[in-house]
Write a protein that holds these residues in place. Sequence first.
Motif, mmCIF file in Angstrom:
data_model
loop_
_atom_site.group_PDB
_atom_site.id
_atom_site.type_symbol
_atom_site.label_atom_id
_atom_site.label_comp_id
_atom_site.label_asym_id
_atom_site.label_seq_id
_atom_site.Cartn_x
_atom_site.Cartn_y
_atom_site.Cartn_z
ATOM 1 N N ASP A 88 -3.951 5.938 1.941
ATOM 2 C CA ASP A 88 -5.283 6.371 2.398
ATOM 3 C C ASP A 88 -6.359 5.403 1.918
ATOM 4 N N GLU B 58 -5.972 2.040 3.800
ATOM 5 C CA GLU B 58 -6.414 2.170 5.192
ATOM 6 C C GLU B 58 -7.933 2.163 5.296
ATOM 7 N N ASP C 82 -9.883 -0.500 7.483
ATOM 8 C CA ASP C 82 -10.850 -0.068 8.504
ATOM 9 C C ASP C 82 -12.170 -0.820 8.355
#
Length: 151
Positions: free
Chosen positions: A65, A68, A72
């Motif tokens: 998480d 990511e 992003d």
Amino acid sequence: MSESPVEVNTVLIPVDGSDESVRAVEYGVAVAERYGASVHTLYVFGEEVSRAIETGTIEEDDIIDETESFIDDARAVAAESDVELGSSIAYGFSTRRKLQHPGSAVLDCADEIDADFLIIPREPLSGEPGEVLEKAAEYALLYASQPVLSV
């Protein structure tokens, strides 16, 4: 604009979530934009995180998480310049593979994705304890067959 003597199709940027990684992504996107290339970010887990995942001390999903979220943000930087960005994750260390090292993880990825150019964050100038990519930068500068820019 004159024809460039260097052809760059894929720029590899190893990252670890540090401020230096953010700067490397910005440089990488600029190089990719200049050459009409794509960017690939390789998020490299440090020794502590790699060992914790391998021993089950922390869940890999929890770390994914975080990575990511960083990826992003990198994608958003690339999108501003209309540059395609791919990504992957690697363990910089292993309790099972004796020769696993952040530098070898970076160069293995460079071979796998056929990278033409590497942009690697260098150690922080603040003198604080280093991130995992400090170890990768020296290794890549010594052994990479591609041009390497340390930023």
